[in-house]
Design a protein around this motif. Structure first.
Motif, short mmCIF file in Angstrom:
data_model
loop_
_atom_site.label_atom_id
_atom_site.label_comp_id
_atom_site.label_asym_id
_atom_site.label_seq_id
_atom_site.Cartn_x
_atom_site.Cartn_y
_atom_site.Cartn_z
N VAL A 194 30.24 59.91 57.00
CA VAL A 194 29.43 60.44 58.10
C VAL A 194 28.83 59.31 58.96
N GLU A 195 29.01 58.07 58.53
CA GLU A 195 28.53 56.94 59.33
C GLU A 195 29.43 56.65 60.54
N PHE A 196 30.68 57.10 60.50
CA PHE A 196 31.56 56.88 61.66
C PHE A 196 31.08 57.80 62.78
N VAL A 214 43.61 57.08 62.46
CA VAL A 214 43.85 57.89 61.26
C VAL A 214 42.49 58.07 60.58
N ALA A 215 42.08 59.34 60.39
CA ALA A 215 40.73 59.58 59.85
C ALA A 215 40.79 60.46 58.61
N HIS A 216 39.86 60.23 57.70
CA HIS A 216 39.75 61.08 56.50
C HIS A 216 39.02 62.36 56.90
N PRO A 217 39.39 63.51 56.28
CA PRO A 217 38.71 64.76 56.66
C PRO A 217 37.23 64.83 56.26
N GLU A 218 36.73 63.84 55.52
CA GLU A 218 35.29 63.80 55.24
C GLU A 218 34.51 63.31 56.46
N ALA A 271 39.78 48.33 60.52
CA ALA A 271 38.81 49.24 59.90
C ALA A 271 37.87 49.76 60.97
N ALA A 272 37.75 51.09 61.08
CA ALA A 272 36.87 51.67 62.09
C ALA A 272 35.43 51.26 61.80
N PRO A 273 34.69 50.96 62.84
CA PRO A 273 33.30 50.52 62.63
C PRO A 273 32.33 51.71 62.61
N THR A 274 31.17 51.49 62.04
CA THR A 274 30.08 52.45 62.21
C THR A 274 29.23 51.92 63.36
#
Ligand code: 13P
Ligand code: SF4
Length: 327
Positions: A194-196, A214-218, A271-274
């Motif tokens: 949830v930080e993304f 590409v994202a996780h469903p969480e 890696a996607a950042p927050t």
């Protein structure tokens, strides 16, 4: 199971580490042979653990491996609910883990007594529990799912029942979108995913216009909406391997990048950042170190212990998940 003899653990100059890492990896593999053990590791584990494990994968793959292993001891490098699942599937075997305190924010969000209270409010509820929950919650559920099979599991749920999905509201809302099936969602989430944010990821996309996200469903909906692919950690590997793209933005826990780089040579992963930092590390997954792995194998613990009644009741919904997944 084929033994992994890759001993090339990267040497990390961390003064807190007690022993030379490559020597330690060798000792762990030696202990494993003598104990007739299998080492299972989640995709978010540190590279040194992934590199010596017999199997590295997502929650579904790890449960499937646990269900079929012939080893006498299962050494589970992941978080506690994953090791518990392995024990439920193998009540007669010893299941040990490097750190008993490796929990999960999703598991914490759904105490069994609160779930029971909620279920009492609607006798027609059919409870689908994401595997990220305690053995007690599994024992109260009709079927278990992982991010890799949640759509299939929800599609197989009895049409006349009201669906209660616990404990991840983000995975639940994504599955609702995919299946069109109404569900009551438990208000839990993964504190890492949830930080993304939409803002941070949009900025990154501008810097890498050709890289699929590409994202996780969480992840939250505002992030999932930006993604080219929403999937479990295992499917991230096959998606990136098959895609003609050369670089990818990965919105999940940062441990995932090690396996992606190993299995998709020549491709670049960002890696996607927050909003606040670039390091999306799950503090629970990262509690496991090579030192703790070695110590737990030497000591034969911490060991997962569950009462027989919980094991009996939690087994059926897990087995149902494995059966539906195999169809
Ligand atoms: P996967 O089953 O996709 O590996 O996810 C597990 C998990 O804990 C994600 O945060
Ligand atoms: Fe739980 Fe999130 Fe860590 Fe996965 S990344 S184990 S869901 S806290």
């Amino acid at each position: 199971m084929a033994e992994n003899v890759n001993l090339c653990a990267t040497s990390i100059s961390d003064p807190l580490r007690k022993r030379p890492q490559d020597g330690l990896s060798r000792e762990i593999l030696d202990l494993k042979r003598r104990m007739n053990a299998v080492i299972l590791a989640h995709n978010y584990q540190i590279p040194e653990i992934q590199d010596l494990a017999d199997f590295v994968g997502d929650s579904l793959g790890l449960s499937q491996q646990a269900a079929k292993t012939s080893a006498e001891v299962i050494v589970f490098c992941g978080v506690h609910f994953m090791a518990e699942t392995a024990k439920i599937l193998n009540p007669g075997k010893k299941v040990i883990l490097p750190d008993r305190a490796a929990g999960c924010s999703l598991e914490e969000s759904c105490p069994a007594d609160k779930l029971r209270q909620c279920q009492e409010g609607n006798p027609n509820f059919f409870t689908i529990a994401y595997i990220n929950c305690s053995a007690e919650v599994k024992a109260l559920s009709d079927v278990i799912c992982t991010s890799g099979n949640a759509v299939k599991i929800v599609n197989a749920a009895p049409p006349e029942r009201d669906l209660l999905f616990v404990p991840d509201e983000n995975l639940g809302s994504w599955v609702k979108e995919q299946t069109g099936r109404p569900m009551t969602l438990w208000p839990g989430n993964c504190y890492v995913h949830v930080e993304f944010t939409h803002a941070a990821i949009s900025k990154l996309r501008q810097q890498h216009p050709d890289a699929p996200l590409v994202a996780h469903p969480e992840c939250i909906k505002a992030v999932r909406m930006l993604a080219d692919e929403v999937c479990s950690t295992e499917k991230m590997i096959s998606y990136c391997r098959q895609s003609p793209a050369k670089s990818f933005l990965i919105a999940t826990e940062s441990g995932m990048l090690h396996r992606l780089k190993k299995e998709c040579p020549g491709k670049e992963f960002v890696a996607a950042p927050t909003e606040t930092c670039r390091c999306n590390e799950c503090r629970y997954m990262k509690m496991n170190t090579l030192d703790k792995l070695y110590d737990c194998m030497r000591a034969g613990g911490p060991e997962v212990e569950l009462n027989a009644e919980i094991i009996r009741r939690a087994r059926d919904p897990i087995q149902l998940m494995l059966d539906i997944s195999a169809r």
